[in-house]
Design an enzyme around this catalytic site. Structure first.
Site, PDB file in Angstrom:
ATOM      1  N   LEU A  19      36.740  83.848 -25.375  1.00 28.92           N
ATOM      2  CA  LEU A  19      36.734  83.691 -23.918  1.00 28.92           C
ATOM      3  C   LEU A  19      35.574  84.503 -23.346  1.00 28.92           C
ATOM      4  O   LEU A  19      35.568  85.729 -23.417  1.00 28.92           O
ATOM      5  CB  LEU A  19      38.061  84.169 -23.322  1.00 28.92           C
ATOM      6  CG  LEU A  19      39.349  83.588 -23.942  1.00 28.92           C
ATOM      7  CD1 LEU A  19      40.576  84.020 -23.139  1.00 28.92           C
ATOM      8  CD2 LEU A  19      39.289  82.064 -24.031  1.00 28.92           C
ATOM      9  N   ALA A  20      34.599  83.804 -22.800  1.00 29.83           N
ATOM     10  CA  ALA A  20      33.391  84.491 -22.341  1.00 29.83           C
ATOM     11  C   ALA A  20      32.872  83.923 -21.028  1.00 29.83           C
ATOM     12  O   ALA A  20      31.685  83.999 -20.732  1.00 29.83           O
ATOM     13  CB  ALA A  20      32.309  84.383 -23.419  1.00 29.83           C
ATOM     14  N   ARG A  26      34.373  94.137 -12.574  1.00 26.59           N
ATOM     15  CA  ARG A  26      34.449  95.607 -12.574  1.00 26.59           C
ATOM     16  C   ARG A  26      33.185  96.259 -13.134  1.00 26.59           C
ATOM     17  O   ARG A  26      32.968  97.444 -12.987  1.00 26.59           O
ATOM     18  CB  ARG A  26      35.686  96.069 -13.381  1.00 26.59           C
ATOM     19  CG  ARG A  26      36.985  95.884 -12.641  1.00 26.59           C
ATOM     20  CD  ARG A  26      38.173  95.985 -13.578  1.00 26.59           C
ATOM     21  NE  ARG A  26      38.387  94.744 -14.318  1.00 26.59           N
ATOM     22  CZ  ARG A  26      39.275  94.577 -15.295  1.00 26.59           C
ATOM     23  NH1 ARG A  26      40.024  95.598 -15.668  1.00 26.59           N
ATOM     24  NH2 ARG A  26      39.409  93.426 -15.909  1.00 26.59           N
ATOM     25  N   ASP A 116      35.211  90.463 -24.696  1.00 23.79           N
ATOM     26  CA  ASP A 116      34.841  91.844 -24.340  1.00 23.79           C
ATOM     27  C   ASP A 116      35.449  92.889 -25.271  1.00 23.79           C
ATOM     28  O   ASP A 116      35.694  94.013 -24.872  1.00 23.79           O
ATOM     29  CB  ASP A 116      35.194  92.134 -22.870  1.00 23.79           C
ATOM     30  CG  ASP A 116      36.698  92.053 -22.579  1.00 23.79           C
ATOM     31  OD1 ASP A 116      37.458  91.719 -23.503  1.00 23.79           O
ATOM     32  OD2 ASP A 116      37.090  92.339 -21.429  1.00 23.79           O
ATOM     33  N   TYR A 382      -8.083 102.616 -28.284  1.00 22.71           N
ATOM     34  CA  TYR A 382      -7.357 101.359 -28.157  1.00 22.71           C
ATOM     35  C   TYR A 382      -7.984 100.363 -29.119  1.00 22.71           C
ATOM     36  O   TYR A 382      -9.180 100.056 -29.023  1.00 22.71           O
ATOM     37  CB  TYR A 382      -7.439 100.808 -26.721  1.00 22.71           C
ATOM     38  CG  TYR A 382      -6.913  99.390 -26.656  1.00 22.71           C
ATOM     39  CD1 TYR A 382      -5.578  99.130 -26.945  1.00 22.71           C
ATOM     40  CD2 TYR A 382      -7.740  98.312 -26.369  1.00 22.71           C
ATOM     41  CE1 TYR A 382      -5.077  97.840 -26.946  1.00 22.71           C
ATOM     42  CE2 TYR A 382      -7.255  97.007 -26.357  1.00 22.71           C
ATOM     43  CZ  TYR A 382      -5.915  96.782 -26.651  1.00 22.71           C
ATOM     44  OH  TYR A 382      -5.423  95.502 -26.654  1.00 22.71           O
ATOM     45  N   ASN A 393     -13.319 104.723 -40.548  1.00 19.09           N
ATOM     46  CA  ASN A 393     -12.973 105.911 -39.764  1.00 19.09           C
ATOM     47  C   ASN A 393     -13.409 105.676 -38.320  1.00 19.09           C
ATOM     48  O   ASN A 393     -14.576 105.433 -38.055  1.00 19.09           O
ATOM     49  CB  ASN A 393     -13.697 107.129 -40.354  1.00 19.09           C
ATOM     50  CG  ASN A 393     -13.144 108.410 -39.781  1.00 19.09           C
ATOM     51  OD1 ASN A 393     -12.892 108.492 -38.577  1.00 19.09           O
ATOM     52  ND2 ASN A 393     -12.961 109.404 -40.634  1.00 19.09           N
ATOM     53  N   TYR A 403     -10.772  91.736 -24.154  1.00 13.56           N
ATOM     54  CA  TYR A 403     -10.374  90.787 -23.104  1.00 13.56           C
ATOM     55  C   TYR A 403     -11.503  90.638 -22.099  1.00 13.56           C
ATOM     56  O   TYR A 403     -11.985  91.630 -21.547  1.00 13.56           O
ATOM     57  CB  TYR A 403      -9.108  91.326 -22.441  1.00 13.56           C
ATOM     58  CG  TYR A 403      -8.492  90.420 -21.417  1.00 13.56           C
ATOM     59  CD1 TYR A 403      -8.241  89.082 -21.710  1.00 13.56           C
ATOM     60  CD2 TYR A 403      -8.133  90.896 -20.160  1.00 13.56           C
ATOM     61  CE1 TYR A 403      -7.652  88.241 -20.764  1.00 13.56           C
ATOM     62  CE2 TYR A 403      -7.543  90.069 -19.215  1.00 13.56           C
ATOM     63  CZ  TYR A 403      -7.313  88.745 -19.520  1.00 13.56           C
ATOM     64  OH  TYR A 403      -6.726  87.927 -18.591  1.00 13.56           O
ATOM     65  N   SER A 421     -17.723 108.521 -32.054  1.00  9.91           N
ATOM     66  CA  SER A 421     -16.822 108.706 -30.910  1.00  9.91           C
ATOM     67  C   SER A 421     -17.306 107.946 -29.683  1.00  9.91           C
ATOM     68  O   SER A 421     -18.504 107.717 -29.503  1.00  9.91           O
ATOM     69  CB  SER A 421     -16.746 110.191 -30.560  1.00  9.91           C
ATOM     70  OG  SER A 421     -16.176 110.871 -31.642  1.00  9.91           O
ATOM     71  N   ALA A 439     -22.434 107.545 -31.910  1.00 14.35           N
ATOM     72  CA  ALA A 439     -21.464 107.885 -30.859  1.00 14.35           C
ATOM     73  C   ALA A 439     -21.936 107.368 -29.503  1.00 14.35           C
ATOM     74  O   ALA A 439     -23.131 107.346 -29.214  1.00 14.35           O
ATOM     75  CB  ALA A 439     -21.287 109.396 -30.808  1.00 14.35           C
TER      76      ALA A 439
HETATM   77  C1  UD1 Z   1      42.977  90.796 -20.287  1.00 14.53           C
HETATM   78  C2  UD1 Z   1      44.485  90.536 -20.393  1.00 14.53           C
HETATM   79  C3  UD1 Z   1      45.212  91.869 -20.487  1.00 14.53           C
HETATM   80  C4  UD1 Z   1      44.683  92.662 -21.662  1.00 14.53           C
HETATM   81  C5  UD1 Z   1      43.151  92.829 -21.598  1.00 14.53           C
HETATM   82  C6  UD1 Z   1      42.658  93.397 -22.904  1.00 14.53           C
HETATM   83  C7  UD1 Z   1      44.878  88.481 -19.091  1.00 14.53           C
HETATM   84  C8  UD1 Z   1      45.427  87.914 -17.863  1.00 14.53           C
HETATM   85  N1  UD1 Z   1      44.944  89.800 -19.228  1.00 14.53           N
HETATM   86  O1  UD1 Z   1      42.770  91.472 -19.062  1.00 14.53           O
HETATM   87  O2  UD1 Z   1      46.610  91.637 -20.661  1.00 14.53           O
HETATM   88  O3  UD1 Z   1      45.326  93.929 -21.710  1.00 14.53           O
HETATM   89  O4  UD1 Z   1      42.523  91.548 -21.403  1.00 14.53           O
HETATM   90  O5  UD1 Z   1      41.300  93.705 -22.855  1.00 14.53           O
HETATM   91  O6  UD1 Z   1      44.394  87.757 -19.933  1.00 14.53           O
HETATM   92  N2  UD1 Z   1      37.568  84.971 -19.015  1.00 14.53           N
HETATM   93  C9  UD1 Z   1      37.260  83.626 -19.058  1.00 14.53           C
HETATM   94  N3  UD1 Z   1      37.615  82.833 -17.998  1.00 14.53           N
HETATM   95  C10 UD1 Z   1      38.294  83.317 -16.925  1.00 14.53           C
HETATM   96  C11 UD1 Z   1      38.620  84.700 -16.901  1.00 14.53           C
HETATM   97  C12 UD1 Z   1      38.242  85.491 -17.968  1.00 14.53           C
HETATM   98  O7  UD1 Z   1      36.659  83.143 -20.007  1.00 14.53           O
HETATM   99  O8  UD1 Z   1      38.600  82.530 -16.014  1.00 14.53           O
HETATM  100  C13 UD1 Z   1      37.148  85.811 -20.151  1.00 14.53           C
HETATM  101  C14 UD1 Z   1      36.271  86.981 -19.740  1.00 14.53           C
HETATM  102  O9  UD1 Z   1      34.905  86.643 -19.820  1.00 14.53           O
HETATM  103  C15 UD1 Z   1      36.640  88.051 -20.758  1.00 14.53           C
HETATM  104  C16 UD1 Z   1      38.050  87.697 -21.156  1.00 14.53           C
HETATM  105  O10 UD1 Z   1      38.296  86.389 -20.701  1.00 14.53           O
HETATM  106  O11 UD1 Z   1      35.799  88.041 -21.899  1.00 14.53           O
HETATM  107  C17 UD1 Z   1      39.081  88.637 -20.558  1.00 14.53           C
HETATM  108  O12 UD1 Z   1      38.919  88.671 -19.154  1.00 14.53           O
HETATM  109  P1  UD1 Z   1      39.063  90.034 -18.351  1.00 14.53           P
HETATM  110  O13 UD1 Z   1      38.818  89.744 -16.930  1.00 14.53           O
HETATM  111  O14 UD1 Z   1      38.276  91.093 -19.000  1.00 14.53           O
HETATM  112  O15 UD1 Z   1      40.614  90.333 -18.545  1.00 14.53           O
HETATM  113  P2  UD1 Z   1      41.312  91.751 -18.425  1.00 14.53           P
HETATM  114  O16 UD1 Z   1      41.551  92.055 -17.004  1.00 14.53           O
HETATM  115  O17 UD1 Z   1      40.581  92.739 -19.227  1.00 14.53           O
HETATM  116 MG    MG Z   2      38.822  92.722 -20.221  1.00 22.28          MG
END
Ligand code: UD1
Ligand code: MG
Length: 472
Positions: A19-20, A26, A116, A382, A393, A403, A421, A439
């Site tokens: 999930l990324a 934050r 993450d 340079y 040397n 350039y 030099s 030089a």
């Molecule tokens: C999440 C968990 C929490 C856990 C924590 C551990 C949920 C609701 N909560 O919270 O229980 O303790 O991870 O680290 O899952 N992401 C998506 N799509 C979205 C939202 C998020 O792909 O719509 C991805 C983010 O990029 C991230 C991952 O999901 O890599 C987790 O999201 P994040 O917002 O970090 O969740 P946490 O609040 O840390």
């Molecule tokens: Mg997280």
């Protein structure tokens, strides 16, 4: 033994989903959180390494969304298995968006990992997946114990120890006893794709963030008396999620320590290990000595007997055996041969090569140039787009004028030539072997072998008398 799951007949049936897609609010940065770097590599890269080892790249899917084009640029080899979550409506929604692709691939189980968690290791994940499959759980997840659980989803258990639900920090609403729960959700799950769909369909958004939480699957399955497995891994820092700049720094520090210990075990001597930063793809042989603070990143390779003094930045470079890189030098994309000496205060820029025994000294910049064996450029120079032959040397203050305002031109110097030099070598220009350049010369024309070239005004000593009558 490799932790790769294919090797075990029982678990061939696994794909992975990372999930990324989230922004990482934050982190207070415009960059997608999973592209924040640890030791100069993106967080997501570390997750991929572990997943590759465990499952193999062909079965790893990634949910992308926020600034997905940056992820595409960072991981071009993986975009065939990117799944788009256009609106980031929560971790549960991310899985909903991916279900079709996962089911089509035909594997029954799916290891879902938040992008993450860069410190994870393949071996423990393997054990967790095998356990989920052995128990035939519909949902399995990994939990950990934290002294300070703030920010994480808390794992609530029934009196008999069975899992009841996961409560997100923002949904605790003053129930202090939940706040005190130290067992938290790691964000690593194993789902049975054959049975999970009805529960994914039932996820709701009645929570503080109005998002679809993947964690609600636990709740729904427990209510339906479906098997849920929570594997408590204890105080395992390797499952820490990165959500804030502070957590990023902590995880980076842990990763740094992990790498330093590996090299110490291998026989790399570090006099100041707390201030040595080595990237995860760097290779350093036993018998290298590092003073620190030093940073070595990318695909750098340091061969045995090399000595690295303090305050160095070395990126994607190869340092030969018994070479000595002295203080305050900056090396990027270069090859330094055996027994070379570099610095103090040298800058070696990409595509430069110092061959065996060559030397560069203080305030010397080398760009896209070869210094052949035993060549010396020791002071204030340079050298760009050039070839300097063996034992050339170069005197202090020599500059290649490479350039012309539009194009770059080459300079070449034959073996054993001595450049006086403060010489300007105006490229394109070729100087032969065993020449001497006087030089202060400005060399604009080629010099044949074994010539003395001088191109500067001849010194005149004139009679002189000023208005006040001084002089003769
Ligand atoms: C999440 C968990 C929490 C856990 C924590 C551990 C949920 C609701 N909560 O919270 O229980 O303790 O991870 O680290 O899952 N992401 C998506 N799509 C979205 C939202 C998020 O792909 O719509 C991805 C983010 O990029 C991230 C991952 O999901 O890599 C987790 O999201 P994040 O917002 O970090 O969740 P946490 O609040 O840390
Ligand atoms: Mg997280």
């Amino acid at each position: 033994m490799s932790a790769r799951l294919q090797e075990d007949g029982a678990v061939q049936d696994v794909s992975a989903l990372i999930l990324a897609a989230g922004k990482g609010t934050r982190m207070k940065s415009d960059r997608p959180k999973v592209l924040q770097s640890l030791l100069e590599m993106p967080m997501l890269w570390y997750v991929y390494q572990v997943m590759d080892e465990l499952i193999g790249p062909e079965r790893i899917w990634t949910v992308v969304g926020y600034q997905q084009e940056l992820l595409r640029t960072a991981f071009p080899d993986r975009i065939d298995r990117f799944i788009l979550q256009s609106d980031q409506l929560g971790t549960g929604h991310a899985v909903q968006c991916s279900l079709q692709a996962l089911v089509q691939q035909g594997r029954r189980w799916c290891l879902v990992v938040n992008g993450d968690v860069p410190l994870i290791k393949a071996r423990e994940l393997r054990r967790f997946v095998l356990e989920t499959i052995r128990r035939q759980a519909l949902v399995g997840f990994l939990s950990l114990e934290l002294d300070d659980p703030a920010g994480y989803g808390r794992v609530l258990r029934q009196e008999d120890g069975c899992v009841r639900m996961i409560v997100e920090e923002k949904d605790i609403e003053g129930q202090a006893f939940i706040r005190d729960v130290k067992e938290v959700n790691s964000g690593i799950y194993c789902l049975d794709l054959d049975r999970v769909q009805p529960y994914l369909d039932r996820l709701g958004t009645t929570n503080a963030q109005q998002e679809y939480y993947i964690t609600q699957l636990v709740d729904l399955c427990v209510q339906d008396e479906k098997p849920v497995l929570a594997v408590n891994s204890g105080h395992e820092a390797r499952y820490l999620g990165v959500n804030t700049p502070g957590e990023l720094a902590s995880c980076e520090e842990m990763m740094r320590g992990r790498i330093i210990r590996q090299f110490q075990d291998k026989g790399v001597i570090m006099h100041n290990p707390d201030q040595v930063r080595i990237g995860p793809q760097v290779d350093i042989e036993a018998g290298v000595e590092i003073t620190g603070p030093v940073e070595v990143y990318g695909r750098s390779q340091i061969l045995s007997g090399a000595k690295l003094d303090s305050h160095l930045w070395i990126q994607d470079s190869r340092i030969g055996a018994r070479a000595w890189i002295r203080n305050f030098s900056h090396l990027e994309g270069v090859i330094v041969g055996d027994q070379c000496q570099v610095g103090p205060f040298t800058r070696l820029r990409p595509a430069s090569e110092l061959r065996t025994g060559a030397k560069t000294g203080n305030f010397v910049e080398i760009k896209k140039a070869v210094l052949d064996t035993g060549c010396k450029v020791n002071h204030l120079s340079y050298i760009g787009d050039a070839y300097l032959g063996p034992e050339v040397n170069v005197g202090a203050g020599t500059i290649t004028c490479n350039y012309d305002g539009k194009n770059k031109h080459r300079t070449s110097v034959g073996k054993q030539t001595f450049i006086g030099s403060n010489t300007a070598l105006v490229a394109p220009v070729s100087i032969g072997a065993k020449c001497v350049i006087g030089a202060g010369s400005v060399v604009t024309k080629d010099v044949p072998d074994e010539k003395l070239a001088v191109s500067r005004a001849r010194q005149k000593n004139l009679d002189w008398k000023n208005k006040r009558g001084r002089g003769s």
